[in-house]
Design an enzyme around this catalytic site. Sequence first.
Site, PDB file in Angstrom:
ATOM      1  N   GLY A 154      -5.934  -0.797  -9.597  1.00 51.14           N
ATOM      2  CA  GLY A 154      -6.351  -1.000  -8.217  1.00 51.14           C
ATOM      3  C   GLY A 154      -5.440  -0.309  -7.213  1.00 51.14           C
ATOM      4  O   GLY A 154      -5.895   0.266  -6.223  1.00 51.14           O
ATOM      5  N   ASN A 192      -6.841 -11.698  -2.094  1.00 56.70           N
ATOM      6  CA  ASN A 192      -6.290 -12.151  -3.381  1.00 56.70           C
ATOM      7  C   ASN A 192      -5.456 -13.418  -3.274  1.00 56.70           C
ATOM      8  O   ASN A 192      -5.318 -14.153  -4.238  1.00 56.70           O
ATOM      9  CB  ASN A 192      -5.471 -11.041  -4.037  1.00 56.70           C
ATOM     10  CG  ASN A 192      -4.417 -10.470  -3.122  1.00 56.70           C
ATOM     11  OD1 ASN A 192      -4.725  -9.952  -2.050  1.00 56.70           O
ATOM     12  ND2 ASN A 192      -3.172 -10.566  -3.519  1.00 56.70           N
ATOM     13  N   GLN A 233     -10.640  -8.129  -6.239  1.00 55.31           N
ATOM     14  CA  GLN A 233     -10.832  -9.550  -6.566  1.00 55.31           C
ATOM     15  C   GLN A 233     -12.303  -9.956  -6.625  1.00 55.31           C
ATOM     16  O   GLN A 233     -12.607 -11.073  -7.047  1.00 55.31           O
ATOM     17  CB  GLN A 233     -10.089 -10.440  -5.558  1.00 55.31           C
ATOM     18  CG  GLN A 233      -8.569 -10.329  -5.635  1.00 55.31           C
ATOM     19  CD  GLN A 233      -7.968 -10.931  -6.908  1.00 55.31           C
ATOM     20  OE1 GLN A 233      -8.589 -11.736  -7.602  1.00 55.31           O
ATOM     21  NE2 GLN A 233      -6.743 -10.534  -7.231  1.00 55.31           N
ATOM     22  N   SER A 291      -9.929  -3.119 -10.766  1.00 51.88           N
ATOM     23  CA  SER A 291      -8.813  -3.161 -11.700  1.00 51.88           C
ATOM     24  C   SER A 291      -9.216  -4.038 -12.885  1.00 51.88           C
ATOM     25  O   SER A 291      -9.559  -5.213 -12.705  1.00 51.88           O
ATOM     26  CB  SER A 291      -7.602  -3.772 -10.980  1.00 51.88           C
ATOM     27  OG  SER A 291      -6.536  -3.906 -11.866  1.00 51.88           O
ATOM     28  N   HIS A 346      -7.745  -5.592 -15.255  1.00 46.17           N
ATOM     29  CA  HIS A 346      -7.049  -6.822 -15.661  1.00 46.17           C
ATOM     30  C   HIS A 346      -7.365  -8.012 -14.758  1.00 46.17           C
ATOM     31  O   HIS A 346      -6.812  -9.098 -14.942  1.00 46.17           O
ATOM     32  CB  HIS A 346      -5.536  -6.592 -15.797  1.00 46.17           C
ATOM     33  CG  HIS A 346      -4.769  -6.455 -14.522  1.00 46.17           C
ATOM     34  ND1 HIS A 346      -3.895  -7.411 -14.080  1.00 46.17           N
ATOM     35  CD2 HIS A 346      -4.728  -5.476 -13.595  1.00 46.17           C
ATOM     36  CE1 HIS A 346      -3.334  -7.015 -12.942  1.00 46.17           C
ATOM     37  NE2 HIS A 346      -3.828  -5.838 -12.633  1.00 46.17           N
ATOM     38  N   THR A 369      -4.162  12.799 -18.748  1.00 40.91           N
ATOM     39  CA  THR A 369      -5.001  12.427 -19.891  1.00 40.91           C
ATOM     40  C   THR A 369      -5.507  10.998 -19.722  1.00 40.91           C
ATOM     41  O   THR A 369      -4.739  10.093 -19.385  1.00 40.91           O
ATOM     42  CB  THR A 369      -4.189  12.560 -21.201  1.00 40.91           C
ATOM     43  OG1 THR A 369      -3.756  13.917 -21.285  1.00 40.91           O
ATOM     44  CG2 THR A 369      -5.022  12.205 -22.421  1.00 40.91           C
ATOM     45  N   CYS A 423       8.493 -12.873  -5.156  1.00 45.55           N
ATOM     46  CA  CYS A 423       9.910 -12.645  -5.399  1.00 45.55           C
ATOM     47  C   CYS A 423      10.119 -11.165  -5.710  1.00 45.55           C
ATOM     48  O   CYS A 423       9.611 -10.675  -6.692  1.00 45.55           O
ATOM     49  CB  CYS A 423      10.346 -13.496  -6.579  1.00 45.55           C
ATOM     50  SG  CYS A 423      12.092 -13.758  -6.612  1.00 45.55           S
TER      51      CYS A 423
HETATM   52  N1  PLP Z   1      -5.778  -5.179  -4.629  1.00 45.83           N
HETATM   53  C1  PLP Z   1      -5.873  -6.501  -4.815  1.00 45.83           C
HETATM   54  C2  PLP Z   1      -6.696  -7.316  -3.883  1.00 45.83           C
HETATM   55  C3  PLP Z   1      -5.204  -7.113  -5.876  1.00 45.83           C
HETATM   56  O1  PLP Z   1      -5.292  -8.434  -6.052  1.00 45.83           O
HETATM   57  C4  PLP Z   1      -4.428  -6.296  -6.741  1.00 45.83           C
HETATM   58  C5  PLP Z   1      -3.658  -6.913  -7.841  1.00 45.83           C
HETATM   59  O2  PLP Z   1      -2.933  -7.859  -7.643  1.00 45.83           O
HETATM   60  C6  PLP Z   1      -4.380  -4.921  -6.499  1.00 45.83           C
HETATM   61  C7  PLP Z   1      -5.069  -4.396  -5.435  1.00 45.83           C
HETATM   62  C8  PLP Z   1      -3.582  -4.018  -7.379  1.00 45.83           C
HETATM   63  O3  PLP Z   1      -4.239  -3.788  -8.599  1.00 45.83           O
HETATM   64  P1  PLP Z   1      -3.404  -3.240  -9.860  1.00 45.83           P
HETATM   65  O4  PLP Z   1      -2.607  -4.366 -10.370  1.00 45.83           O
HETATM   66  O5  PLP Z   1      -4.464  -2.808 -10.834  1.00 45.83           O
HETATM   67  O6  PLP Z   1      -2.608  -2.085  -9.390  1.00 45.83           O
END
Ligand code: PLP
Length: 380
Positions: A71, A150, A178, A198, A200, A236, A327
């Site tokens: 992301g 988020n 999100q 993203s 994950h 790659t 943190c």
């Molecule tokens: N944008 C939002 C709203 C997110 O919650 C996050 C991850 O915490 C990101 C961007 C960043 O994504 P990534 O961890 O894949 O770099």
Amino acid sequence: MNRIYLDNAASTPMDAEVLDLMIDVLRSANGNPSSVHYHGRQLRAMIEQSRKEIASLIGASPAEIFFTSGGTEADNLAIKGAVATQGIQQVITTAIEHHAVTHPVEDLEKAGMKTVWLRVDSEGFPDLAQLETALQSGDKSLVSLMHANNELGTMIDLDQVARLCARYGAILHSDTVQTMAHVHYKLSDMPIHFITASAHKFYGPKGVGFLYIKSGTQIPAQICGGSQERNMRAGTENVAGIVAMAAALKKCYGSFEQKTAHLWNLKQRMQQGLERMVTGVQFNGAIEPGKSIPTVLNVAFPSDEEESMILFNLDIGGICASGGSACTSGSVKGSHVLAGLGHGQARVSNSVRFSFGVQNTEAEIDEALAKIGEFLHVRV
Ligand code: PLP
């Protein structure tokens, strides 16, 4: 100790089938997708199949999907790319965006770009009247507003924002990290230029994501080198990650209604349990369906010494959640999001984000509530 993971907005655990698939690809996929021989062609086919699947799930065309490392990279590529080529004269955003947006915008501001930081209300909704006034200035604008926050879970009306931006010919980027897999998109029908994802955050692997770029919107690469991703992102490709991301997204959208209902049930169980148990508990951001996502509940505990230790106590008690504070290198900084809502230091430091995933159960919520009750010396 049996730990209860309620930090899914930070990262979701990988889906077991998706993980198996990824391991298969890692094991079997030899070669480089840019090679023209058999192995290269096999990998290229996997990447293009994944691109097709992702595109069809979000109502886009495959040529509009660009794979990235996640992301953060996708947000940076969209913002810096748009400013580099779209004749942007002002960037409009809010101070409660993810740092993947605020930091590039701050860099642009330092370099002389005009920026407008929209006011947000107490739930985190941007002031759309102020947005319209800024758009009326006549300056060519890049607007960056996240679909759901988020930390808060507050979800804006992206269609309304997109229509407003289109009326004034603005370029619109939305960080949808999100909401991807939690909201249906039909991007072909939306006047939006960039969205980001993203893997994950939807039970796929870390380190892979994508940027959607509406066809006809030209931006330059930010990472330069080879001609991968049609010259938009050199390097790659993370083939196993890309295949796993497509599978994870497909699985989420495949059981969308049932998963969404389950997540809302968990969030509301937690909310109602806290309301019953903790006198004076408050919630940061919007919490109702339609105005928020079901994965996030940001809780402001009443301020006193014991409650300010809640995160620490939660961790000791085996409950994994996030604070309203992050943190960084040993220094604890207050959440820029909660501060952006105008909350004072006490509320910022007594806030905890619980975030839910499809693997969580009602029993886990009840156990988390019981643990919180123990720390606060109240009966559940
Ligand atoms: N944008 C939002 C709203 C997110 O919650 C996050 C991850 O915490 C990101 C961007 C960043 O994504 P990534 O961890 O894949 O770099």
